[in-house]
Scaffold this active site. Structure first.
Site, PDB file in Angstrom:
ATOM      1  CE  LYS A  59      80.542  16.530  56.766  1.00 52.09           C
ATOM      2  NZ  LYS A  59      81.778  16.063  56.093  1.00 52.09           N
ATOM      3  CB  SER A 109      81.017  12.141  55.154  1.00 53.11           C
ATOM      4  OG  SER A 109      81.885  13.258  55.316  1.00 53.11           O
ATOM      5  CB  SER A 123      84.018  13.868  53.098  1.00 50.63           C
ATOM      6  OG  SER A 123      83.815  12.543  53.478  1.00 50.63           O
TER       7      SER A 123
HETATM    8  N1  GLN Z   1      84.808   8.066  52.339  1.00 49.95           N
HETATM    9  C1  GLN Z   1      85.934   8.212  53.211  1.00 49.95           C
HETATM   10  C2  GLN Z   1      85.694   7.485  54.504  1.00 49.95           C
HETATM   11  O1  GLN Z   1      84.683   6.905  54.647  1.00 49.95           O
HETATM   12  C3  GLN Z   1      86.242   9.642  53.438  1.00 49.95           C
HETATM   13  C4  GLN Z   1      85.317  10.318  54.355  1.00 49.95           C
HETATM   14  C5  GLN Z   1      85.688  11.735  54.622  1.00 49.95           C
HETATM   15  O2  GLN Z   1      86.431  12.352  53.833  1.00 49.95           O
HETATM   16  N2  GLN Z   1      85.223  12.253  55.723  1.00 49.95           N
HETATM   17  O3  GLN Z   1      86.500   7.478  55.371  1.00 49.95           O
END
Ligand code: GLN
Length: 488
Positions: free
Chosen positions: A78, A155, A179
């Site tokens: 990532k 994400s 995410s």
């Molecule tokens: N969807 C969540 C956010 O937008 C979690 C994102 C994540 O775990 N990095 O904050």
């Protein structure tokens, strides 16, 4: 030779150990697959030459009998993990062509274990999002797309999409509020977020430091255990890293769950959840029961406050972490008339809408006069949520829930309605707020033939039980569906 990209990580490692194929061969097969899959937009930086060099070095090590845990396995990273000499962007314009001179501890561990890095994977900008649509490099497409483009979740959308499409044997990901688990659920892959502190955060671009954890996205539960085994471990460079040995998680996969108590939290039945998700959850309970577990009904009474608390705490920490992007040290710099003007122009141009929204919410909830009303209160809710789990562990060893309240949705569907988007994280944020390990296992398909996941949450530091329950779920579900190849 059959298609080497179809192998699991476990099978690939065995195949290389048995001399059936080399790292160079399996790396080449994945490079070809990546070149063919531009439409998915999963990789934003290819490091194919580097990968082939690493693969050749790995084959040489293996010939000398020096194989590490991930020896020769072609994997994706990532683009939130800093990689020495390889551009790291967090998928934000503000990092521009930032090329770190250092390696994140997680990827350093994996390299030391023999990883071959194929490239850097797309994500929501600074990991803020649930659909991979906030990336400066454009949305990632879910390989399960049928008629319309679907999001892979976020994400870690690039990681999930790449693993589901067999572009890599596994990938690193991060999870601040879901995410890892939500994109895994959306793509028919496995994703685990370990206990907070298991993986070092050093060298990983920060979003919300008290919630961020690294973990893998993989094809199977065992593959996820192999990857996490390599990623985790104490690191003196991260003050929140846990100085504890990493247990043998790989052996936990497939172990009996006889007598294990599985809690079913009543608060996870929410209005508007599709019946097929409710049904799959019921099915999951039956599967675990048939494997010897006991189902117990529990209550996590503060669950309804988790999402609002998360969306106060995470932006607050984000606004503080992102203050460092000022155009002075690295990344984008837009020259202004004076210092303040330069800051303003750089940050206005460098950050996307969602990131700006988070910074504004974060600075608001931290500002004097509102701090007590929002940030402090959210922290108190966080303690209540952790206490709910502590009480639950008196009654059960692990908790079963759906991973998400919906299946994968079309690109653009929730993009202009942030609250709708945030609601997708309702079942995943609790584990981050309480620092607990959680895994998503592909368990079935929805009416449109798209993957759905079930989540197992465990006690702090008890990934072992999580892997056991997840393997039992995986065995019973027998999920073998794959997306039809429409790309390339
Ligand atoms: N969807 C969540 C956010 O937008 C979690 C994102 C994540 O775990 N990095 O904050």
């Amino acid at each position: 030779m059959s298609d080497l990209t179809k192998l699991t990580l476990d099978a690939a490692l065995t195949g290389m150990a048995n001399g059936e194929f080399s790292s160079v061969e399996i790396t080449k097969a994945h490079i070809d697959a990546i070149k063919d899959a531009g439409k998915l937009n999963a990789f934003i930086t290819d490091t194919h030459d580097l990968a082939l060099e690493q693969a050749a070095a790995s084959d040489a090590r293996r010939a000398k009998g020096e194989a590490g845990l991930l020896e020769g396995a072609p994997l994706g990273v990532k683009d939130l993990f800093c990689t020495t000499g390889v551009r790291t962007t967090a998928c934000s314009k503000i990092l521009g062509d930032f090329t770190p001179t250092y390696e994140s501890s997680v990827t350093a561990n994996m390299k030391a274990d023999g990883m071959v890095m194929l490239g850097k994977l797309n994500l929501d900008e600074f990991a803020m999002g649930s659909s991979n649509e906030t990336s400066f490099y454009g949305p990632v497409i879910n390989p399960w797309r049928k008629d319309a483009d679907l999001v892979p979740g976020g994400s870690s959308g690039g990681s999930a999409s790449a693993v589901a499409a067999d572009l890599c044997l596994g990938a690193t990901a991060t999870d601040t509020g879901g995410s890892i688990r939500q994109p895994a659920a959306f793509t028919g892959t496995v994703g685990i977020k370990p206990t907070y502190g298991r993986c070092s955060r050093w060298g990983t671009v920060a979003f919300a430091s008290s919630l961020d954890q690294a973990g893998p996205i993989a094809k199977t539960v065992k593959d996820s255990a192999i990857l996490l085994q390599s990623m985790a471990g104490y690191d003196a460079k991260d003050s929140t890293s846990l100085n504890l040995p990493v247990p043998d998680w790989v052996s936990a996969c497939g172990a009996s769950i006889k007598g294990m108590k599985i809690g079913i939290p009543k608060e996870y039945t929410i209005d508007g959840m599709p019946k097929e998700i409710e049904d799959l959850w019921q099915q999951g309970m039956k599967w675990l029961e048939a494997a010897g577990a006991e189902i117990v009904h529990i209550s996590l009474p503060h669950t309804k406050y988790a999402l609002p608390a998360y969306y106060v705490v995470a932006p607050a920490e984000a606004s503080s972490n992102l203050a460092r992007y000022d155009g002075m040290r690295y990344g984008l710099r837009v020259e202004g008339e004076n210092l303040n003007d330069t800051y303003e122009r750089t940050r206005t141009e460098g950050f996307g809408d969602e990131v700006r929204r988070r910074i504004m919410i974060g600075t608001y909830v931290l500002s004097s006069g509102y701090y007590d009303a929002y940030y402090l209160r959210a922290q108190k809710v966080r303690t209540k949520i952790a206490d709910d789990f502590k009480a639950a562990w008196e009654k059960c060893d692990a908790i079963l829930t759906p991973t998400c309240p919906s299946g994968p949705f079309p690109v653009g569907h929730k993009f202009n309605d942030p609250v709708k988007m945030y609601l997708n994280d309702i079942f995943t944020v609790t584990a981050n707020l309480a620092g607990l390990p959680g895994i998503s296992v592909p368990a079935g398909l929805d009416a449109n033939g798209l993957p759905l996941g079930l989540q197992i949450i465990g006690r702090a530091l008890d990934e072992e039980t999580v892997f056991k329950a997840a393997s039992a779920l995986e065995d019973a579900a027998g999920f073998s569906a794959k997306p039809l190849k429409w790309w390339g």
